[in-house]
Design a protein around this motif. Structure first.
Motif, PDB file in Angstrom:
ATOM      1  N   LEU A 166       0.821  -1.222   0.000  1.00 20.43           N
ATOM      2  CA  LEU A 166       0.000   0.000   0.000  1.00 20.43           C
ATOM      3  C   LEU A 166       0.856   1.274   0.000  1.00 20.43           C
ATOM      4  O   LEU A 166       0.342   2.367   0.157  1.00 20.43           O
ATOM      5  N   ILE A 167       2.153   1.101  -0.170  1.00 19.55           N
ATOM      6  CA  ILE A 167       3.032   2.284  -0.305  1.00 19.55           C
ATOM      7  C   ILE A 167       2.878   2.782  -1.743  1.00 19.55           C
ATOM      8  O   ILE A 167       2.921   1.989  -2.687  1.00 19.55           O
ATOM      9  N   THR A 168       2.677   4.088  -1.914  1.00 20.56           N
ATOM     10  CA  THR A 168       2.430   4.589  -3.272  1.00 20.56           C
ATOM     11  C   THR A 168       3.725   4.550  -4.104  1.00 20.56           C
ATOM     12  O   THR A 168       4.843   4.519  -3.560  1.00 20.56           O
ATOM     13  N   ILE A 169       3.539   4.605  -5.412  1.00 21.90           N
ATOM     14  CA  ILE A 169       4.687   4.595  -6.325  1.00 21.90           C
ATOM     15  C   ILE A 169       5.538   5.848  -6.084  1.00 21.90           C
ATOM     16  O   ILE A 169       6.765   5.797  -6.064  1.00 21.90           O
ATOM     17  N   LYS A 170       4.859   6.966  -5.836  1.00 20.52           N
ATOM     18  CA  LYS A 170       5.580   8.227  -5.606  1.00 20.52           C
ATOM     19  C   LYS A 170       6.430   8.151  -4.327  1.00 20.52           C
ATOM     20  O   LYS A 170       7.567   8.606  -4.291  1.00 20.52           O
ATOM     21  N   ALA A 171       5.846   7.528  -3.280  1.00 20.09           N
ATOM     22  CA  ALA A 171       6.584   7.388  -2.019  1.00 20.09           C
ATOM     23  C   ALA A 171       7.805   6.499  -2.235  1.00 20.09           C
ATOM     24  O   ALA A 171       8.920   6.816  -1.786  1.00 20.09           O
ATOM     25  N   ALA A 172       7.607   5.382  -2.930  1.00 14.14           N
ATOM     26  CA  ALA A 172       8.718   4.441  -3.160  1.00 14.14           C
ATOM     27  C   ALA A 172       9.831   5.127  -3.950  1.00 14.14           C
ATOM     28  O   ALA A 172      11.024   4.952  -3.636  1.00 14.14           O
ATOM     29  N   LYS A 173       9.439   5.938  -4.923  1.00 16.32           N
ATOM     30  CA  LYS A 173      10.431   6.639  -5.751  1.00 16.32           C
ATOM     31  C   LYS A 173      11.270   7.595  -4.878  1.00 16.32           C
ATOM     32  O   LYS A 173      12.499   7.613  -4.959  1.00 16.32           O
ATOM     33  N   ALA A 174      10.585   8.321  -4.014  1.00 19.59           N
ATOM     34  CA  ALA A 174      11.297   9.265  -3.136  1.00 19.59           C
ATOM     35  C   ALA A 174      12.194   8.520  -2.145  1.00 19.59           C
ATOM     36  O   ALA A 174      13.297   8.973  -1.828  1.00 19.59           O
ATOM     37  N   LEU A 175      11.729   7.360  -1.687  1.00 20.84           N
ATOM     38  CA  LEU A 175      12.522   6.578  -0.718  1.00 20.84           C
ATOM     39  C   LEU A 175      13.758   5.952  -1.364  1.00 20.84           C
ATOM     40  O   LEU A 175      14.747   5.703  -0.696  1.00 20.84           O
ATOM     41  N   ARG A 176      13.665   5.719  -2.672  1.00 21.76           N
ATOM     42  CA  ARG A 176      14.835   5.165  -3.372  1.00 21.76           C
ATOM     43  C   ARG A 176      15.872   6.249  -3.629  1.00 21.76           C
ATOM     44  O   ARG A 176      17.043   5.959  -3.799  1.00 21.76           O
ATOM     45  N   ALA A 177      15.421   7.509  -3.644  1.00 25.78           N
ATOM     46  CA  ALA A 177      16.333   8.585  -4.044  1.00 25.78           C
ATOM     47  C   ALA A 177      16.907   9.396  -2.878  1.00 25.78           C
ATOM     48  O   ALA A 177      17.995   9.966  -3.002  1.00 25.78           O
ATOM     49  N   ALA A 178      16.199   9.452  -1.750  1.00 25.96           N
ATOM     50  CA  ALA A 178      16.622  10.360  -0.666  1.00 25.96           C
ATOM     51  C   ALA A 178      17.973   9.940  -0.075  1.00 25.96           C
ATOM     52  O   ALA A 178      18.245   8.753   0.086  1.00 25.96           O
ATOM     53  N   GLU A 179      18.782  10.943   0.236  1.00 26.74           N
ATOM     54  CA  GLU A 179      20.094  10.660   0.850  1.00 26.74           C
ATOM     55  C   GLU A 179      19.923  10.233   2.314  1.00 26.74           C
ATOM     56  O   GLU A 179      20.694   9.453   2.842  1.00 26.74           O
ATOM     57  N   TYR A 180      18.902  10.827   2.962  1.00 22.25           N
ATOM     58  CA  TYR A 180      18.685  10.544   4.390  1.00 22.25           C
ATOM     59  C   TYR A 180      17.250  10.084   4.593  1.00 22.25           C
ATOM     60  O   TYR A 180      16.326  10.622   3.969  1.00 22.25           O
ATOM     61  N   ILE A 181      17.074   9.105   5.471  1.00 23.10           N
ATOM     62  CA  ILE A 181      15.717   8.682   5.807  1.00 23.10           C
ATOM     63  C   ILE A 181      15.524   8.803   7.310  1.00 23.10           C
ATOM     64  O   ILE A 181      16.202   8.126   8.102  1.00 23.10           O
ATOM     65  N   CYS A 182      14.650   9.731   7.699  1.00 21.51           N
ATOM     66  CA  CYS A 182      14.391   9.940   9.124  1.00 21.51           C
ATOM     67  C   CYS A 182      13.308   8.990   9.586  1.00 21.51           C
ATOM     68  O   CYS A 182      12.253   8.857   8.960  1.00 21.51           O
TER      69      CYS A 182
END
Ligand code: SAM
Length: 254
Positions: free
Chosen positions: A17-33
């Motif tokens: 249920l994670i959106t495609i947009k969320a997954a894309k941002a999670l693959r690209a972000a340098e930091y994940i809080c």
């Protein structure tokens, strides 16, 4: 600033249920809080994005941020300000994603940080990626519509005072209880006082879309006999099962 601060809703539990947009941002972000209520408690949201992170070629830096669930305003403000400073310093080097259960704009930890950063670090660009909320997921799992035709839905954080819950429920068609601080049995007398009849429909969804999910659907009279333990990760939906309240007020229906 090189990067943005991105609030990402990762949905109610099921990683699908994670959106495609969320997954894309999670693959690209340098930091994940990753927000945590206690240092040693594993993060549910982090578990949900595990596969996305494992598939990354360049691993992200995981930044754990402590958000204890207390009403100590002074201590909370101190922590939010420290967390905001961490985010702002990381954003100088790259995108900072902040994961949150459900949707970031609905009762989420992200909102404390969002407001704080807006005030104290106005130079940090922000983006919000919506997620599937626990209440829409719960309605889907219980197969109980949240609202039909002209019904009004009221969301109640159930740690409110019972008198406020009763007053709010009195003028509502459908209710959604979140932050389930009460046992369902404790809510029933409040609902009855607010005019909900024994035939009103009710659903209780615990750990929605997660491995130990429990879905109970019935009438208010059935719910009195449900044997369920209190669980913070629960949503209850209650439907008046009569004509919407405002129709009665307008005199269109008796
Ligand atoms: C701090 S709020 C977060 C709400 C979240 N931002 C959302 O959009 O659903 C926490 C409450 O959300 C509900 N919740 C979150 N995830 C849930 C799940 N998987 N199953 C049932 N309830 C959940 C519970 O009522 C819990 O007490």
């Amino acid at each position: 600033m090189v990067g943005k601060f991105i609030g990402i809703g990762v949905g109610p539990g099921d990683p699908e249920l994670i959106t495609i947009k969320a997954a894309k941002a999670l693959r690209a972000a340098e930091y994940i809080c990753v927000p945590k209520s206690q240092v040693h408690k594993p993060s549910m949201a982090l578990g949900m994005i595990k596969q996305i992170l494992e598939e990354r070629q360049n691993p992200a830096e995981i930044v754990e941020l402590l958000f204890p669930m207390t009403k100590d305003e002074m201590n909370n403000r101190k922590l939010w300000s420290e967390n905001a400073a961490i985010v702002s310093s990381k954003a100088k080097k790259g995108d900072v994603a902040f994961i949150t259960l459900g949707d970031p704009m609905l009762y989420s930890t992200f909102l404390y940080l969002y407001e704080y950063i807006k005030e104290t670090f106005p130079g940090v660009e922000m983006e919000i990626i919506p997620g599937v909320t626990s209440l829409t997921a719960a309605a889907a799992r219980a197969k109980l519509p949240l609202a039909e035709r002209e019904e009004v839905v009221t969301i109640i954080p159930s740690d409110l005072d019972p008198a406020i819950i009763e007053e709010t429920a009195r003028s509502a068609d459908n209710l959604v209880f979140m932050k389930c601080a009460y046992r369902i049995k404790e809510l029933i007398p409040i609902l009855k006082k607010a005019g909900f009849t024994k035939d009103a429909k009710i659903a209780l969804v615990k750990r929605c879309t997660l491995p130990k999910e429990k879905v109970l659907v019935g009438k208010l009279s059935d719910a009195e006999n449900w044997k369920v333990k209190k669980d913070y990760f629960s949503v209850a939906i209650v439907k008046r099962s009569q004509v919407p309240i405002h129709w009665k007020k307008n005199g269109e229906q008796a």
